[in-house]
Design an enzyme around this catalytic site. Sequence first.
Site, mmCIF file in Angstrom:
data_model
loop_
_atom_site.group_PDB
_atom_site.id
_atom_site.type_symbol
_atom_site.label_atom_id
_atom_site.label_comp_id
_atom_site.label_asym_id
_atom_site.label_seq_id
_atom_site.Cartn_x
_atom_site.Cartn_y
_atom_site.Cartn_z
ATOM 1 N N HIS A 253 0.880 -1.187 0.000
ATOM 2 C CA HIS A 253 0.000 0.000 0.000
ATOM 3 C C HIS A 253 0.910 1.227 0.000
ATOM 4 O O HIS A 253 1.444 1.619 1.047
ATOM 5 C CB HIS A 253 -0.929 -0.026 1.212
ATOM 6 C CG HIS A 253 -1.889 -1.181 1.163
ATOM 7 N ND1 HIS A 253 -2.849 -1.288 0.181
ATOM 8 C CD2 HIS A 253 -2.021 -2.273 1.954
ATOM 9 C CE1 HIS A 253 -3.552 -2.403 0.369
ATOM 10 N NE2 HIS A 253 -3.064 -3.022 1.437
ATOM 11 N N GLU A 281 -0.999 -6.795 -2.096
ATOM 12 C CA GLU A 281 -2.125 -5.831 -2.042
ATOM 13 C C GLU A 281 -1.726 -4.499 -2.664
ATOM 14 O O GLU A 281 -2.030 -3.427 -2.122
ATOM 15 C CB GLU A 281 -2.560 -5.610 -0.581
ATOM 16 C CG GLU A 281 -2.941 -6.891 0.139
ATOM 17 C CD GLU A 281 -3.393 -6.676 1.582
ATOM 18 O OE1 GLU A 281 -3.675 -5.532 1.964
ATOM 19 O OE2 GLU A 281 -3.451 -7.676 2.322
ATOM 20 N N ASP A 283 -1.315 -1.076 -4.222
ATOM 21 C CA ASP A 283 -1.988 0.115 -4.743
ATOM 22 C C ASP A 283 -1.071 1.293 -4.453
ATOM 23 O O ASP A 283 -0.306 1.279 -3.498
ATOM 24 C CB ASP A 283 -3.409 0.333 -4.197
ATOM 25 C CG ASP A 283 -3.554 0.213 -2.698
ATOM 26 O OD1 ASP A 283 -2.584 0.515 -1.965
ATOM 27 O OD2 ASP A 283 -4.645 -0.159 -2.239
HETATM 28 O O1 G3I Z 1 -20.094 -5.336 5.016
HETATM 29 C C1 G3I Z 1 -20.389 -4.098 5.674
HETATM 30 C C2 G3I Z 1 -21.721 -3.578 5.248
HETATM 31 O O2 G3I Z 1 -22.714 -4.469 5.652
HETATM 32 C C3 G3I Z 1 -21.921 -2.189 5.861
HETATM 33 O O3 G3I Z 1 -23.115 -1.647 5.378
HETATM 34 C C4 G3I Z 1 -20.774 -1.261 5.493
HETATM 35 C C5 G3I Z 1 -20.891 0.096 6.147
HETATM 36 O O4 G3I Z 1 -19.647 0.715 6.285
HETATM 37 O O5 G3I Z 1 -19.584 -1.846 5.925
HETATM 38 C C6 G3I Z 1 -19.328 -3.103 5.324
HETATM 39 O O6 G3I Z 1 -18.116 -3.590 5.802
HETATM 40 C C7 G3I Z 1 -16.958 -2.978 5.301
HETATM 41 C C8 G3I Z 1 -16.092 -4.045 4.659
HETATM 42 O O7 G3I Z 1 -14.878 -3.485 4.259
HETATM 43 C C9 G3I Z 1 -16.757 -4.688 3.458
HETATM 44 O O8 G3I Z 1 -17.001 -3.726 2.484
HETATM 45 C C10 G3I Z 1 -16.229 -2.325 6.443
HETATM 46 O O9 G3I Z 1 -16.980 -1.234 6.931
HETATM 47 C C11 G3I Z 1 -14.887 -1.846 5.983
HETATM 48 O O10 G3I Z 1 -14.133 -1.392 7.110
HETATM 49 C C12 G3I Z 1 -14.150 -2.966 5.326
HETATM 50 O O11 G3I Z 1 -12.926 -2.470 4.861
HETATM 51 C C13 G3I Z 1 -11.977 -3.405 4.442
HETATM 52 C C14 G3I Z 1 -10.742 -3.288 5.317
HETATM 53 O O12 G3I Z 1 -9.747 -4.173 4.840
HETATM 54 C C15 G3I Z 1 -11.052 -3.641 6.752
HETATM 55 O O13 G3I Z 1 -9.944 -3.562 7.516
HETATM 56 C C16 G3I Z 1 -11.618 -3.087 3.007
HETATM 57 O O14 G3I Z 1 -12.735 -3.354 2.159
HETATM 58 C C17 G3I Z 1 -10.438 -3.938 2.572
HETATM 59 O O15 G3I Z 1 -9.967 -3.494 1.327
HETATM 60 C C18 G3I Z 1 -9.304 -3.807 3.582
HETATM 61 O O16 G3I Z 1 -8.263 -4.647 3.178
HETATM 62 C C19 G3I Z 1 -7.107 -4.627 4.016
HETATM 63 C C20 G3I Z 1 -6.534 -6.029 3.984
HETATM 64 O O17 G3I Z 1 -7.494 -6.952 4.390
HETATM 65 C C21 G3I Z 1 -5.287 -6.110 4.866
HETATM 66 N N1 G3I Z 1 -4.321 -5.109 4.485
HETATM 67 C C22 G3I Z 1 -4.824 -3.746 4.422
HETATM 68 C C23 G3I Z 1 -6.030 -3.657 3.509
HETATM 69 C C24 G3I Z 1 -6.534 -2.240 3.400
HETATM 70 O O18 G3I Z 1 -7.009 -1.797 4.617
#
Ligand code: G3I
Length: 485
Positions: A253, A281, A283
């Site tokens: 990242h 990952e 970006d």
């Molecule tokens: O699924 C719920 C949904 O029901 C709700 O309405 C919505 C409201 O905010 O949230 C949804 O969940 C989100 C989830 O992604 C699925 O979209 C969470 O809020 C959100 O925090 C979550 O973020 C993910 C994040 O990891 C969590 O830590 C990102 O999509 C994902 O790209 C990110 O990926 C991480 C890797 O796993 C580890 N390395 C870092 C990378 C970036 O943070």
Amino acid sequence: MPGRTRTRARALAAVALGCALAAGTATAAHAAPAAPTETAAETERAQQSGLREPADELGLRMGTAVSAHLLDQQVYRDTAATEFNFITHENSLKWESVQPQRGQYSFADADRIMEFAQANDQEVHGHTLVWHSQLPSWVEDGNFSEAELTEVTTDHIETTMGRYAGEIATWDVVNEPFNEDGTFRDSVFQRTLGEDYIAQALTTADSVDPDARLFVNDYNIEGINAKSDGMYALAESLLDQGVPLDGVGIQGHLVVGQVPGDVRQNIERFTDLGLEVVITELDIRMDLPVTEAKLERQAADYALVMDACLSVPGCSGVSVWGVTDAHSWVPDVFEGQGAALPIDEAYAPKPAYWAISGALGGATGPGTGDPDEPGEPGEQDCLVTYAVTSHWGQGAVVDVTVRNDTGEPVPDWSLTWTQPAGERITGAWNAQVVQSGSEATATPVAWNGTIAPGGSVTFGMQIEHGGEAASPAAFALEGQTCRTG
Ligand code: G3I
């Protein structure tokens, strides 16, 4: 170019499903075959273009993170299938997704991504089993004893990995165990089990699927620094103890203009330990708004990372974290930043896309590359092949493949041509074909409505002819004359 001469790090899974479509149409001499499944149509596209093809040729995993709910969108599916040979579950294998309540497992989203990847002959990276984040509160706040947390963690690994044993090639068994200074991060696992939780998790994972490649994954370990030193010390120590660690995941990242200069040296020190490295990952974000200068700088930064991986034989893959800028986590977390991926929100390739493609030995832009590559100067932006696959008396079956070389998706495509004199189209599959006089028009069916950038669609037709099936002289996609080949 280092990537052109690199050792094949790992043979990618053999292409198998693509043959199904060809076989299906070849048997259609006397009766048009049933329309192939969406799956087979996607597979056909996936084998033909984009970043994927040069990556396949190099034996490099070129991946993306995929979200299950986005698979509802055809253009998302097309792009994920066409451009990548390696798929990571962005969220659907995380603990809170898989086991939100103790003992209540839910694999619907993860299964959906597995089906997609398998249908498109893509390897899968399992992300992730043991991580302090996206951890349900019943684990985080469970006040478990050491023995209980060991049992809970073992069950989670066994159930999750066990479901996909033999199907997921590589796993982030442990994610983000380090602080920035290279010490172990405080987490419920670290607090309750001590740093040995990492060895325990790897050992359990190995017992579930001995063929899976087991990784520890973290961010801010791209260059040589205190955190990557911590990862290096852990890797050395695990290997010394005989713990089954196969690789290190370097998340990647990054920020435009701030890519460390020693990524290659850092990768190399891990591969010198006998480990595999994947950039898991990637970006490279920028301050918005986007400018041409920032996009060019971003492209150079992507090339740096690609070249670093390609120049080290044990670096077996690079995965970007999202299919397009519209699907990136970055704007949600870094206010005012974004545009971090090689394909933009409208599915158009950015300079970074061409930088990756060029690093892989593919085209470096629309208008570069060898004559078979998309966009050769002076050529048209589409290529049509018309192949008679079967012929008898006064009939024939032909396959028509149309490739989109524009760099932009072509939705609701329409291909037109003049059928040779005396020929009549009596049936078609994988497209709707209408003949009026000698003028013919093909339009999509449900599963191939958009031709992705660099992607293609193949449809079949049954023809009646006067004794010989001739090829049409020219074809036009959306009114533009295509090359024929
Ligand atoms: O699924 C719920 C949904 O029901 C709700 O309405 C919505 C409201 O905010 O949230 C949804 O969940 C989100 C989830 O992604 C699925 O979209 C969470 O809020 C959100 O925090 C979550 O973020 C993910 C994040 O990891 C969590 O830590 C990102 O999509 C994902 O790209 C990110 O990926 C991480 C890797 O796993 C580890 N390395 C870092 C990378 C970036 O943070």
